[in-house]
Motif scaffolding. Sequence first.
Motif, PDB file in Angstrom:
ATOM      1  N   TYR A 188      -8.270   3.353  -2.908  1.00  0.00           N
ATOM      2  CA  TYR A 188      -7.611   4.199  -1.907  1.00  0.00           C
ATOM      3  C   TYR A 188      -8.420   5.484  -1.726  1.00  0.00           C
ATOM      4  O   TYR A 188      -9.023   6.004  -2.682  1.00  0.00           O
ATOM      5  CB  TYR A 188      -6.191   4.563  -2.347  1.00  0.00           C
ATOM      6  CG  TYR A 188      -5.257   3.382  -2.445  1.00  0.00           C
ATOM      7  CD1 TYR A 188      -4.562   2.930  -1.333  1.00  0.00           C
ATOM      8  CD2 TYR A 188      -5.072   2.727  -3.671  1.00  0.00           C
ATOM      9  CE1 TYR A 188      -3.702   1.845  -1.442  1.00  0.00           C
ATOM     10  CE2 TYR A 188      -4.213   1.643  -3.773  1.00  0.00           C
ATOM     11  CZ  TYR A 188      -3.532   1.218  -2.639  1.00  0.00           C
ATOM     12  OH  TYR A 188      -2.685   0.153  -2.741  1.00  0.00           O
ATOM     13  N   PRO A 233      -7.649  -2.762  -5.606  1.00  0.00           N
ATOM     14  CA  PRO A 233      -7.665  -1.909  -4.400  1.00  0.00           C
ATOM     15  C   PRO A 233      -8.219  -0.514  -4.689  1.00  0.00           C
ATOM     16  O   PRO A 233      -8.040   0.013  -5.767  1.00  0.00           O
ATOM     17  CB  PRO A 233      -6.199  -1.838  -3.992  1.00  0.00           C
ATOM     18  CG  PRO A 233      -5.442  -2.101  -5.234  1.00  0.00           C
ATOM     19  CD  PRO A 233      -6.262  -3.064  -6.063  1.00  0.00           C
ATOM     20  N   ALA A 285       0.831  -1.204   0.000  1.00  0.00           N
ATOM     21  CA  ALA A 285       0.000   0.000   0.000  1.00  0.00           C
ATOM     22  C   ALA A 285       0.863   1.252   0.000  1.00  0.00           C
ATOM     23  O   ALA A 285       0.566   2.229  -0.700  1.00  0.00           O
ATOM     24  CB  ALA A 285      -0.914  -0.007   1.225  1.00  0.00           C
ATOM     25  N   MET A 305      -7.346   2.092   2.524  1.00  0.00           N
ATOM     26  CA  MET A 305      -7.389   1.198   1.367  1.00  0.00           C
ATOM     27  C   MET A 305      -8.323   0.035   1.630  1.00  0.00           C
ATOM     28  O   MET A 305      -8.358  -0.518   2.738  1.00  0.00           O
ATOM     29  CB  MET A 305      -5.992   0.659   1.075  1.00  0.00           C
ATOM     30  CG  MET A 305      -5.923  -0.222  -0.187  1.00  0.00           C
ATOM     31  SD  MET A 305      -4.415  -1.200  -0.298  1.00  0.00           S
ATOM     32  CE  MET A 305      -4.755  -2.463   0.922  1.00  0.00           C
TER      33      MET A 305
END
Length: 645
Positions: free
Chosen positions: A151, A149, A114, A169
């Motif tokens: 964010y 993912p 991340a 996230m």
Amino acid sequence: MANFLFDNFNIPQRDRSQTAIASKSRLDANLMQGSEYNLFEPALQAALQREQSLNWLLKMIHASLDPATIVTTAVCETAQLLAADQVLILQGLPSQAWQLIKSWAPVSEPEHQAIAEVLSSPDLAIAVERSQSIQLCGLEATEGFAVGPTYLLVPLTYQLAAWGVLVLMRVQGNRWRESEVQFLETVADQVAIALHQAEMHQQIQQINAQLEAEIQTRTAELQSALDCETLLKQITDRVRDSLDEHDILQTTVEALGQSLGLDCCDTVLYDAQRLTSVIDYEYTRPGIPSRQGQALPLGDRPEIYEQLWAGQTFAFCQIASSSIRNHSAILACPIVDGTKIFGDLWLFRPTQSTYSDLEIRLVKQVANQCAIAIRQAQLYQSAQGQVQALEALNGLKDDFLSTISHELRTPISNVKMAVEMMALILDQYPALAELTLDVHTTPLGQYLKIVQQECDHELHLVEDLLELQHLDAGTRPLALSQVNLADWLPHVLEDFEAQTQRKGQRLQIQVAETLTHFTTDAFGLSRILRELMTNACKYTPAGGQIRVKADWVDGYLQIEVSNSGAEISPDSLSSIFDKFYRVPNGDPWRHSGMGLGLALVKGLTEYLGGSIGVKSDRSSTCFTLRLPCGAIADFSMRDESFADR
């Protein structure tokens, strides 16, 4: 669950149909409202829960002033409330780089994934620059579902200043809803405020700690200065109270050595030619060998002694072998009085030690006080030598006067006796009647009278000299007896009644009736009165008055002898009882005399334990004699103390 409200009404029979229609309409409306409530109830419950969670989270964030606790609480609690898979807080650095402050992720998820994806995104800088929240999503799917993912970047901004970014996230799932974004923006704002408050608190704590350290440092400096002033006063008082050079210097080295925690403190004095110096006085800590009495050749270290002779105080570290103590931190200070250098003060500490400015200033002030005290001691010793020389000369003078007085007394007495015998023979032999027809008018009789008067005068002078010598030496015997003052005083003064009448003077005698028995040296007291009366008769003009008054005053016998006539100037009153003193230009009759009478009066008065004073103005001069009414034992003690002088 919908709540329905029913009202009870009294409806008339004739309107029953219309009432039923109205009731049915209201029932339909209530049913419709209940259906809408059931539709929005989950959303309202969720909003209420988010509001409660937000309040609880903000309370937790603001409960601490520790930045680490604040970011940890924000990251962990936000991740749980919003079901995030990872939460990061990044702080912006002045170098345009980012620093990870705190992260949260499940154990199975790697944190670096991340962080790398967020740091590589250009939207990170945009979010911070614009102070706006930005979503970074994967592949779009239908109905807002993202593949990959997702964010959410929320800037941490306080008063338009960006501190960092809050990053959340989700690995896969729905995009971030508007309510979640608003929730996170509120949390981010409060986290920024809390971090700012924590930083301000830390700055205040640092400032307080710095101020406290400065206060402690300043307090220690003031205490050191006070200790130095106290030590200086103690040393100054001790050296100034002494007139012994040995005591002055030994006191100085001991006080400095003990107070400053020195290994050694020496006082070095120079010889007259400044060729060598000697350690005359020394203080050493236990275990340090003494070097007192050691001579130090001044030629060994000329660079040191040149500075000392120039009046400079300096510190240095002695490492090389020399006559000075080796491997020591040394402070050398000259003892200077004006241009004269008596010696030096040497202070020794271990090599790694130093001397503070306060200590150097203290040593210089102590050296100055030592120089002053030494000069005073030397002046005192010189004065004592002069005093001893003067005392020796005075003793020689007294011996000379005593010898001369004795040598003159015998021939004068013989001459006086021969004159008396000649007068007796002239009266006895008739064959000399023509010559002795009137012994007081014939030339031979007048010559005999002159010789007799001069013999009496010289004999009286010799007697005064001998009396003064005995008084000064304390060898005059004290013959105590009791006298009846009321009868004794007029008897002593009766010889002066005829003398005052011949000179046209008036004599007045006042003796209190309470004066009876009094223990004293009758011969000494009569000698005092005769001298005072002789002096009064000498300086009282014709027609003037002489008054003698005697009475008890405050337990003392007080006798006043006053006369009208010449005034004694105030400048002469303080010296009138000195030996051989005569009032300058104050004797209009040019009376002869050597100035011994009043000196003898004072000596006899003090010998009897009394006092004598004088006052003079334009109209009269008065001598006041005061003698204590003590017992015979008191006079005996006075005699012993006078003889011990």
